[in-house]
Design a protein around this motif. Structure first.
Motif, PDB file in Angstrom:
ATOM      1  N   THR A  60      75.416  80.790  15.714  1.00 25.78           N
ATOM      2  CA  THR A  60      74.875  79.661  14.842  1.00 25.78           C
ATOM      3  C   THR A  60      73.781  78.976  15.259  1.00 25.78           C
ATOM      4  O   THR A  60      72.684  78.899  14.634  1.00 25.78           O
ATOM      5  N   LYS A  83      69.756  78.863  13.830  1.00 23.94           N
ATOM      6  CA  LYS A  83      69.199  77.568  13.473  1.00 23.94           C
ATOM      7  C   LYS A  83      67.781  77.268  14.272  1.00 23.94           C
ATOM      8  O   LYS A  83      66.959  76.606  13.681  1.00 23.94           O
ATOM      9  N   ASP A  84      67.643  77.632  15.340  1.00 26.61           N
ATOM     10  CA  ASP A  84      66.496  77.321  16.233  1.00 26.61           C
ATOM     11  C   ASP A  84      65.820  78.493  16.791  1.00 26.61           C
ATOM     12  O   ASP A  84      66.303  79.335  17.465  1.00 26.61           O
TER      13      ASP A  84
END
Length: 380
Positions: free
Chosen positions: A147, A151-152
């Motif tokens: 995750t 996200k980044d």
């Protein structure tokens, strides 16, 4: 029985060995000791390219230019040199799908030798492997160790060491193992969920914890609530440490007279387990559904641990939320709220700590868990 345990991280195989020895079996562990953690090993596989800074720099430069990993080459060579010692065992267990830390093609060659010269070989789903990473990659969990990297974008390079298990050569290694081992065992719920209904899956056997070696420490708050946050830099993103640090910064400002915070980075295992002796609360990780070794050992000491304890885990053990551990999710505000609840209700800390110890004794006792392994090995 004469048992060989290949690989070690998190101290799982050491605790299992202690339980098996109590049942009268002979056990040998071969592995690296897992870097700076320095877990005990019977046959230690050292890697000069990792231990020497200059050689490590050289290895990284060569890897960038040629895509040849001298680290993996050395691991393969050192395991090859020990093959004569890895024969005639009744049971061999691999810590995960890349136990030798070698290139998959070489790993398969080494595995063929192990399978040929020993009676039974079992595989643990423990740590990143094809099944768990594919399950996470397909977003079958509401969050996972992938995750933070999704996200980044700036973190995506750091996810390569996990996503490599989806590459064809690692999938081939996975397929070879599942075709040739006697069975696959999951060490906790994060690895159990992806394997449900697989024909080679033998079930979940919880992590073994040596509760005879771990003394329960009465968890009473004196002047301040002591919070401990131990960080492994390499695992910073996938453990969700950013959320813990943000929450702690807020609480330190809000409750300067009620909270004491201690943070460490990259300390050896023996040092780590003593540093948190005086804490009331230990912060472990946010992206898991179940507890790993660090969390379980801290729970055995009577610490209130922020870690994985999702609904699937509650259902599996028939428990109520935040009574054994605190379910830590990747959400700073939620972490602040749960930490604040404990800071303002210190009696809850003592209550949860006693529940945590009782849970570990009941479900993770190393002698009971060792017997579960013995039963599973003998049946398959």
């Amino acid at each position: 029985m004469n048992i060989l345990l290949i690989g070690e991280f998190s101290r799982l195989h050491n605790s299992l060995k202690e339980g098996l020895v109590c049942h009268g079996h002979e056990v040998t562990i071969i592995g690296t000791g897992d870097g700076f953690k320095k877990y005990p090993i019977d046959i230690c596989i050292k890697n000069r390219f990792l231990e020497n800074k200059k050689l490590h720099f050289l290895a990284k430069a060569i890897h960038r230019i040629t895509n040849i990993s001298l680290v993996k080459v050395e691991y393969a060579y050192r395991y090859f040199k020990q093959l004569h010692k890895l024969k005639h065992y009744d049971v061999v267990q691999l810590i995960n799908e890349n136990s030798f830390k070698a290139n998959p093609k070489v790993e398969i060659w080494l595995l063929k030798k192990i399978i040929k010269h020993n009676k039974k070989v079992f595989l643990l789903s423990c740590g990143a492997d094809y099944s768990s990473i594919k399950y996470a990659f397909d977003k079958k969990l509401k969050y996972s160790i992938l995750t933070p990297f999704n996200k980044d974008e700036s973190l995506q390079k750091k996810s390569k060491h996990m996503l490599r298990f989806l590459k064809p050569k690692y999938k081939k290694l996975h397929d070879f193992l599942f075709e040739n081992v006697n069975g696959v065992i999951a060490s906790d719920l994060d690895y159990h969920l992806p394997l449900i209904n697989h024909p080679k899956y033998l079930g979940l056997i919880p992590n073994p914890i040596n509760t005879d070696k771990i003394n329960f420490i009465e968890n009473k708050v004196s002047n301040k609530v002591n919070i401990f946050h131990g960080i492994s830099i390499a695992n910073y993103a996938k453990k969700g440490n950013i959320y813990f640090e943000e929450a702690l910064a807020t609480l330190k400002d809000k409750y300067p007279d009620k909270v004491h915070i201690e943070t460490t980075k990259n300390v050896p295992y023996k040092t780590y387990i003593t540093l948190y002796n005086n804490c009331n609360i230990l912060l472990d990780q946010t992206y898991s559904y179940d507890q790993g070794f660090n969390a379980l050992e801290a729970m055995a000491k009577g610490k209130v641990v922020f870690t994985g304890a999702e609904q699937e885990w509650l259902d599996y053990y028939n428990l109520k939320e935040d009574t054994i551990v605190i379910n830590a999710i990747p959400n700073t505000q939620k972490l602040i709220e749960k930490l604040e609840w404990l800071i303002l209700n210190p009696d809850k800390i003592n209550e949860i700590s006693k529940n945590a110890r009782a849970f570990v004794e009941s479900h993770h006792n190393y002698k009971k868990i060792a017997q579960l392994y013995l039963d599973t090995w003998q049946k398959n």
